[in-house]
Design a protein around this motif. Structure first.
Motif, mmCIF file in Angstrom:
data_model
loop_
_atom_site.group_PDB
_atom_site.id
_atom_site.type_symbol
_atom_site.label_atom_id
_atom_site.label_comp_id
_atom_site.label_asym_id
_atom_site.label_seq_id
_atom_site.Cartn_x
_atom_site.Cartn_y
_atom_site.Cartn_z
ATOM 1 N N THR A 207 -4.744 -0.281 -6.608
ATOM 2 C CA THR A 207 -5.702 0.066 -8.049
ATOM 3 C C THR A 207 -4.606 -0.885 -8.741
ATOM 4 O O THR A 207 -5.215 -1.607 -10.622
ATOM 5 N N PRO A 208 -3.456 -0.296 -9.161
ATOM 6 C CA PRO A 208 -2.002 -1.207 -10.038
ATOM 7 C C PRO A 208 -1.729 -2.429 -10.141
ATOM 8 O O PRO A 208 -1.283 -3.518 -11.213
ATOM 9 N N ASP B 149 6.193 7.396 -4.159
ATOM 10 C CA ASP B 149 6.135 8.276 -3.230
ATOM 11 C C ASP B 149 7.122 6.829 -2.265
ATOM 12 O O ASP B 149 6.493 5.563 -2.640
ATOM 13 N N TYR C 13 6.787 0.894 1.091
ATOM 14 C CA TYR C 13 6.160 1.042 -0.291
ATOM 15 C C TYR C 13 7.297 0.603 -1.430
ATOM 16 O O TYR C 13 7.034 -0.697 -2.837
ATOM 17 N N ARG D 124 -5.343 -0.039 6.729
ATOM 18 C CA ARG D 124 -6.329 -1.843 5.878
ATOM 19 C C ARG D 124 -4.126 -1.597 5.362
ATOM 20 O O ARG D 124 -4.294 -3.585 5.552
HETATM 21 C C1 GLP Z 1 -1.843 6.189 -1.250
HETATM 22 C C2 GLP Z 1 -0.623 6.098 -2.639
HETATM 23 C C3 GLP Z 1 -0.600 7.246 -3.745
HETATM 24 C C4 GLP Z 1 -2.347 5.868 -4.117
HETATM 25 C C5 GLP Z 1 -3.435 6.004 -3.625
HETATM 26 C C6 GLP Z 1 -4.642 5.443 -3.682
HETATM 27 O O1 GLP Z 1 -1.897 6.290 -0.675
HETATM 28 N N1 GLP Z 1 0.244 7.091 -2.152
HETATM 29 O O2 GLP Z 1 0.309 7.016 -5.099
HETATM 30 O O3 GLP Z 1 -2.321 6.282 -5.855
HETATM 31 O O4 GLP Z 1 -3.401 5.790 -2.052
HETATM 32 O O5 GLP Z 1 -4.646 3.845 -4.152
HETATM 33 P P1 GLP Z 1 -5.992 3.117 -4.158
HETATM 34 O O6 GLP Z 1 -5.198 2.494 -5.350
HETATM 35 O O7 GLP Z 1 -5.208 1.891 -3.031
HETATM 36 O O8 GLP Z 1 -6.733 3.947 -3.771
#
Ligand code: GLP
Length: 253
Positions: A39-40, A67, A80, A167
């Motif tokens: 997402t980011p 995390d 991460y 994934r």
């Molecule tokens: C992960 C991370 C989160 C993240 C979430 C959503 O498990 N630990 O910090 O916000 O999943 O991920 P995505 O943005 O890939 O959908």
């Protein structure tokens, strides 16, 4: 609670990037809480472009990531830390010594967690915490059932989170079973929380986080109690919100 609904992922990313850029220009020494996940990424790409264009600088920014997987070293391709290095840190002018990601590869986890909390405190606390949201409503790696009162700690990942995150690994078996995460209390301690969500897969979690009961079964629902929380959504992630909510939000089209 402020809610912005943008047309699509690109517009959501732009809005989020500009939100934080504005805050950095007002306070170049901001302490940012950062998130991983897909997402980011669009927001990070905007920041990278702004730094390259000379209109934004992270020189005096301190960052704390939410995390890290337990058992992965910083150099592991799926850690991460590596994700942040590749997707953001190496492409902007942030001081590497001012970037913090929990260490997933330590022996004394409890000591490390306390040290992480101490570093956040020493930095003056987090000014803006960026969050994605899991399909099951997790934030950071705070899975359903997590105590709202916890600081950084070790968690057991749910089967569904491991499946969704597989994934980023070759096989499901390779996905660690545990992680270190800032707790919901760290997140609530941030002066402002900015939640990003895109796509209809997130729509149920978004709906419950914003309109459901505040319950530990849906960790993101705790954000209803935060005094300064902003949700930046795309239309797909917002599709389950009732019209009366949608009409009261800041639409950006
Ligand atoms: C992960 C991370 C989160 C993240 C979430 C959503 O498990 N630990 O910090 O916000 O999943 O991920 P995505 O943005 O890939 O959908």
């Amino acid at each position: 609670m402020k809610i912005y609904i943008e047309k699509d992922y690109a517009a959501m990313s732009k809005r989020a990037a500009e939100w934080v850029e504005h805050a950095i220009r007002s306070n170049p020494q901001l302490v940012l809480g950062l998130a991983t996940g897909s997402t980011p990424l669009g927001m990070y790409r905007h920041w990278i472009q702004s730094v390259a264009a000379g209109t934004l600088s992270f020189k005096n920014i301190t960052s704390f990531n939410l995390d890290e997987y337990l058992g992965l070293s910083a150099a592991h391709p799926s850690s991460y830390r590596m994700f942040m290095e590749e997707q953001l840190f190496r492409q902007i002018d942030i001081d590497p010594s001012q970037t913090h990601v929990p260490n997933g590869d330590m022996e004394h986890t409890e000591d490390h967690c306390r040290e992480y909390d101490r570093l956040i405190e020493q930095a003056g606390g987090i000014d803006i915490q960026i969050l994605g949201i899991g399909e099951n409503g997790h934030i950071g790696f705070n899975e359903p059932g997590e105590d709202f009162g916890r600081l950084t700690h070790v968690v057991r990942l749910s089967d569904s989170t491991r499946r969704v995150n597989s994934r980023f690994f070759n096989t499901l078996k390779e996905v660690p079973t545990h992680a270190v995460t800032m707790g919901l209390k760290n997140i609530m301690n941030a002066r402002q929380v900015v939640v990003l969500a895109s796509g209809d897969k997130k729509s149920r979690a978004v709906e419950q986080a914003l309109l459901g009961k505040v319950t530990e079964h849906l960790p993101a629902s705790v954000l209803q109690l935060h005094p300064d929380c902003v949700f930046i959504l795309d239309e797909a992630a917002a599709c389950r919100l009732p019209d009366e909510v949608k009409h009261n939000v800041e639409m950006a089209r």
